[in-house]
Design an enzyme around this catalytic site. Structure first.
Site, PDB file in Angstrom:
ATOM      1  N   ASP A 186       0.856  -1.187   0.000  1.00  0.00           N
ATOM      2  CA  ASP A 186       0.000   0.000   0.000  1.00  0.00           C
ATOM      3  C   ASP A 186       0.895   1.240   0.000  1.00  0.00           C
ATOM      4  OD1 ASP A 186      -1.720   2.102   0.569  1.00  0.00           O
ATOM      5  OD2 ASP A 186      -2.645   1.141   2.310  1.00  0.00           O
ATOM      6  N   ILE A 187       0.915   1.950  -1.103  1.00  0.00           N
ATOM      7  CA  ILE A 187       1.786   3.127  -1.240  1.00  0.00           C
ATOM      8  C   ILE A 187       1.447   4.208  -0.213  1.00  0.00           C
ATOM      9  CG2 ILE A 187       0.390   4.352  -2.968  1.00  0.00           C
ATOM     10  CD1 ILE A 187       3.093   4.966  -4.423  1.00  0.00           C
TER      11      ILE A 187
ATOM     12  N   SER B 195      -1.111   3.804 -14.609  1.00  0.00           N
ATOM     13  CA  SER B 195      -1.965   3.461 -15.758  1.00  0.00           C
ATOM     14  C   SER B 195      -2.211   1.967 -15.956  1.00  0.00           C
ATOM     15  CB  SER B 195      -1.422   4.055 -17.068  1.00  0.00           C
ATOM     16  OG  SER B 195      -1.686   5.437 -17.122  1.00  0.00           O
ATOM     17  N   THR B 196      -1.717   1.109 -15.065  1.00  0.00           N
ATOM     18  CA  THR B 196      -1.875  -0.334 -15.292  1.00  0.00           C
ATOM     19  C   THR B 196      -3.140  -0.925 -14.688  1.00  0.00           C
ATOM     20  OG1 THR B 196      -0.553  -0.935 -13.354  1.00  0.00           O
ATOM     21  CG2 THR B 196       0.625  -0.662 -15.451  1.00  0.00           C
ATOM     22  N   GLY B 197      -3.888  -0.138 -13.955  1.00  0.00           N
ATOM     23  CA  GLY B 197      -5.146  -0.623 -13.379  1.00  0.00           C
ATOM     24  C   GLY B 197      -6.285  -0.395 -14.354  1.00  0.00           C
TER      25      GLY B 197
ATOM     26  N   ASN C 150      -6.600  11.168 -11.396  1.00  0.00           N
ATOM     27  CA  ASN C 150      -7.383  11.547 -12.567  1.00  0.00           C
ATOM     28  C   ASN C 150      -7.153  13.046 -12.802  1.00  0.00           C
ATOM     29  OD1 ASN C 150      -9.320  13.103 -11.015  1.00  0.00           O
ATOM     30  ND2 ASN C 150     -10.239  11.162 -10.404  1.00  0.00           N
TER      31      ASN C 150
ATOM     32  N   GLY D  74      -9.108   3.182  -6.904  1.00  0.00           N
ATOM     33  CA  GLY D  74      -7.771   2.593  -6.906  1.00  0.00           C
ATOM     34  C   GLY D  74      -6.789   3.320  -6.001  1.00  0.00           C
ATOM     35  N   VAL D  75      -5.568   3.480  -6.501  1.00  0.00           N
ATOM     36  CA  VAL D  75      -4.496   4.146  -5.754  1.00  0.00           C
ATOM     37  C   VAL D  75      -4.918   5.568  -5.371  1.00  0.00           C
ATOM     38  CG1 VAL D  75      -2.153   5.063  -5.944  1.00  0.00           C
ATOM     39  CG2 VAL D  75      -2.651   2.773  -6.772  1.00  0.00           C
ATOM     40  N   ASP D  76      -5.510   6.270  -6.304  1.00  0.00           N
ATOM     41  CA  ASP D  76      -5.943   7.652  -6.071  1.00  0.00           C
ATOM     42  C   ASP D  76      -6.898   7.733  -4.882  1.00  0.00           C
ATOM     43  OD1 ASP D  76      -6.289  10.402  -6.531  1.00  0.00           O
ATOM     44  OD2 ASP D  76      -7.706  10.100  -8.170  1.00  0.00           O
TER      45      ASP D  76
END
Length: 179
Positions: free
Chosen positions: A14-15, A121-123, A28, A36-38
């Site tokens: 978890d970043i 961008s991989t999600g 975004n 997601g991460v955001d």
């Protein structure tokens, strides 16, 4: 793994819990939070992050902007907007490389020493992960070659074991090719 004097790590996790100078948010274009991460970063950082992001006026694909880290261990968040994969015929590769280079350059301009990246961008943006990992590692390696004293530590934080394996292989290959 080391390039110059910069230590590189690839981890699964978890970043939003890392204790680094800055984490990179795969944001975004509004910068106001999402999934997601955001979404995880916004929830962990708290409501003050949204307020500061509103003042930034959004962000274009391939660019980056910086905010405070608020309730995170990371002192800063660098927000970048990755490209949506549309088959590779719409400058997606260059835009992804720009996300990494713009984030790196922003960290250097602010005197930061450690920087953690997600797999941008991989999600939900569907960028092929192996290609994204090669672009990420090459772009960061190129930046370090030109600014070897810039950062002490780079971390790629992956969302699952497969992504971790793919990124670790890409980083190892990239660093090996640079001697």
């Amino acid at each position: 793994m080391i390039l110059g004097r910069t230590v590189w790590d690839v981890i699964k996790g978890d970043i939003s819990v890392l204790d680094v100078d800055a984490i990179v948010n795969a944001a975004n274009s509004s910068l106001l939070g999402g999934g997601g991460v955001d979404g995880a970063i916004h929830r962990a950082a708290g409501p003050d992050l949204v307020h500061e992001c509103r003042l930034l006026g959004g962000c274009k694909t391939g660019q980056a902007k910086i905010t405070k880290g608020y309730r995170l261990k990371a002192r800063h968040i660098i927000h970048t907007v990755g490209p949506v994969w549309r088959g590779g015929e719409h400058d997606e590769r260059d835009l992804l490389a720009s996300c990494y280079s713009a984030s790196f350059d922003l960290a250097v301009r602010h005197g930061l020493r450690s920087l953690a990246f997600p797999a941008i961008s991989t999600g939900i943006f569907r960028f092929p992960i192996a290609e994204a990992a090669r672009i990420a590692s090459r772009t960061i390696a190129d930046r370090i070659v030109f600014k070897p004293e810039a950062l002490d530590r780079i971390v790629f934080v992956c969302f699952d074991a497969n992504a971790e394996e793919v990124f670790a292989a890409a980083v190892a290959e990239c660093l090996e090719s640079r001697g």
